[in-house]
Design a protein around this motif. Sequence first.
Motif, PDB file in Angstrom:
ATOM      1  N   GLN A  37       0.691  -1.417  -0.213  1.00 41.16           N
ATOM      2  CA  GLN A  37       0.020  -0.123   0.148  1.00 41.16           C
ATOM      3  C   GLN A  37       0.933   1.261  -0.030  1.00 41.16           C
ATOM      4  O   GLN A  37       0.697   2.341  -0.530  1.00 41.16           O
ATOM      5  CB  GLN A  37      -0.917   0.024   1.391  1.00 41.16           C
ATOM      6  N   MET A  38       2.002   1.174   0.821  1.00 42.56           N
ATOM      7  CA  MET A  38       2.798   2.283   0.796  1.00 42.56           C
ATOM      8  C   MET A  38       3.557   2.660  -0.584  1.00 42.56           C
ATOM      9  O   MET A  38       3.803   3.856  -0.995  1.00 42.56           O
ATOM     10  CB  MET A  38       3.787   2.122   1.884  1.00 42.56           C
ATOM     11  N   GLN A  39       4.033   1.339  -1.269  1.00 41.19           N
ATOM     12  CA  GLN A  39       4.658   1.526  -2.689  1.00 41.19           C
ATOM     13  C   GLN A  39       3.542   2.157  -3.564  1.00 41.19           C
ATOM     14  O   GLN A  39       3.914   2.974  -4.269  1.00 41.19           O
ATOM     15  CB  GLN A  39       4.932   0.195  -3.026  1.00 41.19           C
ATOM     16  N   ALA A  40       2.361   1.656  -3.509  1.00 43.11           N
ATOM     17  CA  ALA A  40       1.191   2.372  -4.456  1.00 43.11           C
ATOM     18  C   ALA A  40       0.838   3.782  -4.033  1.00 43.11           C
ATOM     19  O   ALA A  40       0.787   4.631  -5.153  1.00 43.11           O
ATOM     20  CB  ALA A  40      -0.131   1.450  -4.236  1.00 43.11           C
ATOM     21  N   LYS A  41       0.907   4.074  -2.831  1.00 47.27           N
ATOM     22  CA  LYS A  41       0.773   5.383  -2.446  1.00 47.27           C
ATOM     23  C   LYS A  41       2.101   6.182  -2.697  1.00 47.27           C
ATOM     24  O   LYS A  41       1.593   7.755  -3.462  1.00 47.27           O
ATOM     25  CB  LYS A  41       0.622   5.700  -0.906  1.00 47.27           C
ATOM     26  N   LEU A  42       3.133   5.750  -2.731  1.00 53.70           N
ATOM     27  CA  LEU A  42       4.300   6.612  -3.299  1.00 53.70           C
ATOM     28  C   LEU A  42       4.232   6.711  -4.819  1.00 53.70           C
ATOM     29  O   LEU A  42       4.799   7.794  -5.200  1.00 53.70           O
ATOM     30  CB  LEU A  42       5.584   5.821  -2.666  1.00 53.70           C
ATOM     31  N   GLU A  43       3.993   5.904  -5.569  1.00 49.28           N
ATOM     32  CA  GLU A  43       3.935   6.081  -7.035  1.00 49.28           C
ATOM     33  C   GLU A  43       2.730   6.854  -7.313  1.00 49.28           C
ATOM     34  O   GLU A  43       3.086   7.691  -8.108  1.00 49.28           O
ATOM     35  CB  GLU A  43       3.401   4.648  -7.635  1.00 49.28           C
ATOM     36  N   LEU A  44       1.470   6.877  -6.850  1.00 47.81           N
ATOM     37  CA  LEU A  44       0.558   7.974  -6.957  1.00 47.81           C
ATOM     38  C   LEU A  44       1.033   9.290  -6.706  1.00 47.81           C
ATOM     39  O   LEU A  44       0.780  10.195  -7.497  1.00 47.81           O
ATOM     40  CB  LEU A  44      -0.729   7.485  -6.153  1.00 47.81           C
ATOM     41  N   LEU A  45       1.687   9.414  -5.346  1.00 48.65           N
ATOM     42  CA  LEU A  45       2.075  10.695  -4.994  1.00 48.65           C
ATOM     43  C   LEU A  45       3.322  11.338  -6.302  1.00 48.65           C
ATOM     44  O   LEU A  45       2.909  12.411  -6.597  1.00 48.65           O
ATOM     45  CB  LEU A  45       2.736  10.860  -3.684  1.00 48.65           C
ATOM     46  N   ALA A  46       4.082  10.316  -6.515  1.00 44.75           N
ATOM     47  CA  ALA A  46       5.193  10.710  -7.662  1.00 44.75           C
ATOM     48  C   ALA A  46       4.370  11.141  -8.764  1.00 44.75           C
ATOM     49  O   ALA A  46       4.850  12.117  -9.575  1.00 44.75           O
ATOM     50  CB  ALA A  46       6.177   9.627  -7.922  1.00 44.75           C
ATOM     51  N   THR A  47       3.551  10.565  -9.584  1.00 43.56           N
ATOM     52  CA  THR A  47       2.679  10.938 -10.484  1.00 43.56           C
ATOM     53  C   THR A  47       2.146  12.050 -10.382  1.00 43.56           C
ATOM     54  O   THR A  47       2.051  12.990 -11.376  1.00 43.56           O
ATOM     55  CB  THR A  47       1.713   9.877 -10.942  1.00 43.56           C
ATOM     56  N   GLN A  48       1.367  12.052  -9.314  1.00 42.77           N
ATOM     57  CA  GLN A  48       0.796  13.678  -9.155  1.00 42.77           C
ATOM     58  C   GLN A  48       1.782  14.888  -9.007  1.00 42.77           C
ATOM     59  O   GLN A  48       1.480  15.857  -9.356  1.00 42.77           O
ATOM     60  CB  GLN A  48      -0.169  13.534  -7.873  1.00 42.77           C
ATOM     61  N   ARG A  49       2.709  14.615  -8.299  1.00 42.37           N
ATOM     62  CA  ARG A  49       3.837  15.623  -8.188  1.00 42.37           C
ATOM     63  C   ARG A  49       4.412  16.037  -9.710  1.00 42.37           C
ATOM     64  O   ARG A  49       4.547  17.073  -9.878  1.00 42.37           O
ATOM     65  CB  ARG A  49       5.166  15.024  -7.353  1.00 42.37           C
ATOM     66  N   ALA A  50       4.560  15.057 -10.508  1.00 44.39           N
ATOM     67  CA  ALA A  50       5.194  15.297 -11.724  1.00 44.39           C
ATOM     68  C   ALA A  50       4.258  15.965 -12.574  1.00 44.39           C
ATOM     69  O   ALA A  50       4.359  16.790 -13.421  1.00 44.39           O
ATOM     70  CB  ALA A  50       5.454  13.887 -12.497  1.00 44.39           C
ATOM     71  N   THR A  51       3.079  15.785 -12.389  1.00 41.81           N
ATOM     72  CA  THR A  51       1.971  16.445 -13.240  1.00 41.81           C
ATOM     73  C   THR A  51       1.663  17.847 -12.695  1.00 41.81           C
ATOM     74  O   THR A  51       1.627  18.755 -13.440  1.00 41.81           O
ATOM     75  CB  THR A  51       0.476  15.716 -13.076  1.00 41.81           C
ATOM     76  N   PHE A  52       1.740  17.966 -11.418  1.00 38.40           N
ATOM     77  CA  PHE A  52       1.567  19.354 -11.011  1.00 38.40           C
ATOM     78  C   PHE A  52       2.801  20.198 -11.241  1.00 38.40           C
ATOM     79  O   PHE A  52       2.760  21.171 -11.928  1.00 38.40           O
ATOM     80  CB  PHE A  52       1.527  19.260  -9.254  1.00 38.40           C
ATOM     81  N   ARG A  53       3.995  19.629 -11.271  1.00 36.41           N
ATOM     82  CA  ARG A  53       5.033  20.409 -11.803  1.00 36.41           C
ATOM     83  C   ARG A  53       5.154  20.758 -13.343  1.00 36.41           C
ATOM     84  O   ARG A  53       5.530  22.003 -13.698  1.00 36.41           O
ATOM     85  CB  ARG A  53       6.428  19.676 -11.284  1.00 36.41           C
ATOM     86  N   ALA A  54       4.779  19.910 -14.076  1.00 42.61           N
ATOM     87  CA  ALA A  54       4.651  20.164 -15.492  1.00 42.61           C
ATOM     88  C   ALA A  54       3.768  20.983 -15.820  1.00 42.61           C
ATOM     89  O   ALA A  54       3.956  21.989 -16.651  1.00 42.61           O
ATOM     90  CB  ALA A  54       4.377  18.643 -16.223  1.00 42.61           C
ATOM     91  N   PHE A  55       2.532  21.115 -15.191  1.00 42.62           N
ATOM     92  CA  PHE A  55       1.378  21.940 -15.182  1.00 42.62           C
ATOM     93  C   PHE A  55       1.952  23.295 -15.252  1.00 42.62           C
ATOM     94  O   PHE A  55       1.961  24.317 -16.168  1.00 42.62           O
ATOM     95  CB  PHE A  55       0.217  21.722 -14.550  1.00 42.62           C
ATOM     96  N   TRP A  56       2.536  23.487 -13.958  1.00 39.86           N
ATOM     97  CA  TRP A  56       3.049  24.900 -13.605  1.00 39.86           C
ATOM     98  C   TRP A  56       4.184  25.430 -14.276  1.00 39.86           C
ATOM     99  O   TRP A  56       4.327  26.518 -14.690  1.00 39.86           O
ATOM    100  CB  TRP A  56       3.254  25.204 -12.174  1.00 39.86           C
TER     101      TRP A  56
END
Length: 144
Positions: free
Chosen positions: A93-112
């Motif tokens: 669950q922690m691995q899935a959470k970290l992968e989701l957070l990393a994807t969201q972070r990359a999307t957030f940074r790319a947008f801005w």
Amino acid sequence: MTGNAQDSDQNNTQTPWQNLDLSIARDSSPMEAPVSDPEPLTGKEKAGVNLTWGIIAVLIGFLLIILSIFVWGEIRFFNAITANPNNTLTAEQMQAKLELLATQRATFRAFWFDTLQLIILNVLFPTLTALLGYVFGTSRNNGG
């Protein structure tokens, strides 16, 4: 060392600069450049300078806002990583959470970053370049 090298050092031959006659030399200090008070700016020139400073202020303000958004996003990312109340998540669950957070972070940074690039490179820099070209390109014809 050979004797020839020592003999050449002991010769008292004069070099060409030692034969110069300096009795008629004069002081050759440079003259001061004529500097006059600059003429006051005309209305158009003053407006161009003020507009340029305004664009620079908007550019700096926009960069500070984007920087604060990036910092806020990083703080949220690290807070989300460390949020695991009472260690209730399993490793999977922690691995899935970290992968989701990393994807969201990359999307957030790319947008801005794309937004930053769009506004600065396509709007603010060309406007600033045109204004600076106007301000520095404006010349007065003093009638010569």
